[in-house]
Design a protein around this motif. Structure first.
Motif, PDB file in Angstrom:
ATOM      1  N   HIS A 195      37.625  53.478  12.416  1.00  0.00           N
ATOM      2  CA  HIS A 195      37.304  54.361  11.507  1.00  0.00           C
ATOM      3  C   HIS A 195      36.130  54.366  10.629  1.00  0.00           C
ATOM      4  O   HIS A 195      35.817  55.223   9.788  1.00  0.00           O
ATOM      5  CB  HIS A 195      38.489  54.623  10.405  1.00  0.00           C
ATOM      6  CG  HIS A 195      39.804  55.080  11.135  1.00  0.00           C
ATOM      7  ND1 HIS A 195      41.126  55.316  10.517  1.00  0.00           N
ATOM      8  CD2 HIS A 195      39.831  55.696  12.436  1.00  0.00           C
ATOM      9  CE1 HIS A 195      41.932  55.526  11.144  1.00  0.00           C
ATOM     10  NE2 HIS A 195      41.322  55.757  12.330  1.00  0.00           N
ATOM     11  N   ARG A 223      33.820  57.309   9.539  1.00  0.00           N
ATOM     12  CA  ARG A 223      34.255  58.326   8.503  1.00  0.00           C
ATOM     13  C   ARG A 223      33.568  58.025   7.274  1.00  0.00           C
ATOM     14  O   ARG A 223      33.983  58.792   6.188  1.00  0.00           O
ATOM     15  CB  ARG A 223      35.720  58.420   8.618  1.00  0.00           C
ATOM     16  CG  ARG A 223      36.320  58.894   9.870  1.00  0.00           C
ATOM     17  CD  ARG A 223      37.847  58.895   9.496  1.00  0.00           C
ATOM     18  NE  ARG A 223      38.434  59.038  10.709  1.00  0.00           N
ATOM     19  CZ  ARG A 223      39.854  59.120  11.068  1.00  0.00           C
ATOM     20  NH1 ARG A 223      40.489  58.726   9.888  1.00  0.00           N
ATOM     21  NH2 ARG A 223      40.492  58.929  12.240  1.00  0.00           N
ATOM     22  N   TYR A 224      33.150  57.149   6.980  1.00  0.00           N
ATOM     23  CA  TYR A 224      32.993  56.264   5.729  1.00  0.00           C
ATOM     24  C   TYR A 224      31.480  55.722   5.216  1.00  0.00           C
ATOM     25  O   TYR A 224      30.710  55.425   6.311  1.00  0.00           O
ATOM     26  CB  TYR A 224      33.936  55.323   5.411  1.00  0.00           C
ATOM     27  CG  TYR A 224      35.181  55.491   5.285  1.00  0.00           C
ATOM     28  CD1 TYR A 224      35.810  56.432   4.111  1.00  0.00           C
ATOM     29  CD2 TYR A 224      36.255  55.449   6.191  1.00  0.00           C
ATOM     30  CE1 TYR A 224      37.344  56.554   4.346  1.00  0.00           C
ATOM     31  CE2 TYR A 224      37.395  55.857   6.604  1.00  0.00           C
ATOM     32  CZ  TYR A 224      38.084  56.428   5.382  1.00  0.00           C
ATOM     33  OH  TYR A 224      39.345  56.804   5.341  1.00  0.00           O
ATOM     34  N   LYS A 245      28.497  56.254   7.424  1.00  0.00           N
ATOM     35  CA  LYS A 245      29.170  56.526   8.889  1.00  0.00           C
ATOM     36  C   LYS A 245      28.654  55.768   9.970  1.00  0.00           C
ATOM     37  O   LYS A 245      28.351  56.320  10.993  1.00  0.00           O
ATOM     38  CB  LYS A 245      29.082  58.040   8.864  1.00  0.00           C
ATOM     39  CG  LYS A 245      29.860  58.713   7.929  1.00  0.00           C
ATOM     40  CD  LYS A 245      30.389  60.090   8.283  1.00  0.00           C
ATOM     41  CE  LYS A 245      31.109  60.688   6.905  1.00  0.00           C
ATOM     42  NZ  LYS A 245      30.485  61.303   5.598  1.00  0.00           N
ATOM     43  N   SER A 258      42.988  65.015   4.968  1.00  0.00           N
ATOM     44  CA  SER A 258      43.480  65.000   5.999  1.00  0.00           C
ATOM     45  C   SER A 258      44.994  65.756   5.982  1.00  0.00           C
ATOM     46  O   SER A 258      45.628  65.331   5.033  1.00  0.00           O
ATOM     47  CB  SER A 258      43.446  63.960   6.896  1.00  0.00           C
ATOM     48  OG  SER A 258      44.579  63.134   6.596  1.00  0.00           O
TER      49      SER A 258
END
Ligand code: G1P
Length: 295
Positions: A168, A171-172, A193, A259
């Motif tokens: 993940h 996403r950051y 990201k 989300s």
């Protein structure tokens, strides 16, 4: 003691494309967790940390956010007429005081860095907080208050971070970390990201920042980064080495309400934590689980 944190910038202009169809006409910041809009949780957290001035960076067609923070005269006089004084008081207590909110427009969706930069003239030379309303943090001590404690000791930038699964990291904003002391890490580098194989760690920034005003001059350049957007992470990276910079592994649970799954999780968890719903909701959840598990 460094200058106190009195202002928070809330970028709320996003179109909520991850949350269609409701976000076609309802700002995602007003979606309820149980009965309270997401944005209210952020305001409550900030006020509990001593922040009283709020600068919303808003966009077209999202005026309902501004209305939410104003008096609702018809409703209020109706509540008064009907003697519902406690409901009336509770509603008014939720609002920041007069003159404590400012709404400015981000005219184009050019990225988080651009949204924060739009608040530049309201920030001046003061340190400030940035809150991304999608991230709802439930904790004993408000997440921002935990961060302000670190800021008060270090006088530098502070971001709230948590470990995410390596797949993940894209996403950051992700930290390259130096020395670790307890739940506090020194930030050596920041990447927006990164692909899982390139990520310097899995410690990722959630939507809470304490920033020195110098970040605005770095954002002045309007340089674009990941995804062709003006990234806050890139401007923060330019401050490394000049001022202390820490990541705080905050105490608490963060729900990613941007989300649909995170939003549902927050609704169930926060409803179950409310005594008036616990007993009623539990059998309903068990029933729903049993039905979902039926072959
Ligand atoms: C933004 C930031 C990112 C941060 C994230 C937290 O990304 O750019 O660094 O980790 O918020 O939610 P976005 O979620 O807007 O793509």
């Amino acid at each position: 003691m460094p200058k106190p944190i009195k202002k928070a910038v809330l970028p709320v202009a996003g179109l909520g494309t991850r949350f269609l169809p409701v976000t076609k006409s309802v700002p995602k910041e007003l979606l309820p967790i149980v009965d309270t809009p997401l944005v209210q949780y952020a305001i409550d957290e900030a006020r509990a940390a001593g922040i009283e001035e709020f600068i919303f960076v808003n966009g077209r067609s999202k005026g309902a956010i501004e209305d939410y923070f104003d008096h609702a005269w018809e409703l209020q006089s109706l509540l008064k007429e009907r003697g519902k004084d406690s409901e009336l008081e509770a509603l008014t207590a939720l609002m920041p005081g007069p003159g404590k909110t400012a709404f400015i427009r981000q005219q184009e969706p050019l990225g988080l860095g651009h949204a924060v930069w739009c608040a530049k003239s309201y920030i001046g030379d003061e340190p400030f907080a940035v809150m991304l309303v999608d991230d709802l943090v439930v904790s004993d001590t408000p997440c921002l208050a935990q961060m302000i404690e670190v800021y008060n000791e270090t006088g530098g930038n502070v971001v709230a971070v948590e470990n995410v699964p390596r797949e993940h990291t894209n996403r950051y904003g992700v930290l390259d970390i130096g020395e670790t002391r307890g739940n506090r890490v020194e930030v050596k580098g920041l990447v927006e990201k990164p692909a899982p194989e390139d990520a310097p760690s899995t410690l990722s920034i959630i939507g809470r920042y304490i920033l020195l005003p110098e970040v605005m001059s770095h954002l002045d350049a309007h340089e674009t980064g990941a995804g062709g957007e003006i990234q806050l992470t890139d401007a923060m990276a330019k401050m490394l080495g000049d001022k202390p910079f820490h990541g705080l592994q905050f105490e608490g649970i963060r729900y990613d309400c941007g989300s649909k799954l995170g939003f549902l999780h927050a609704n169930i968890a926060l409803a179950m934590a409310r005594p008036e719903f616990t007993d009623g909701l539990l059998p309903l959840l068990k029933d729903a689980v049993a039905k979902a598990e039926k072959p």
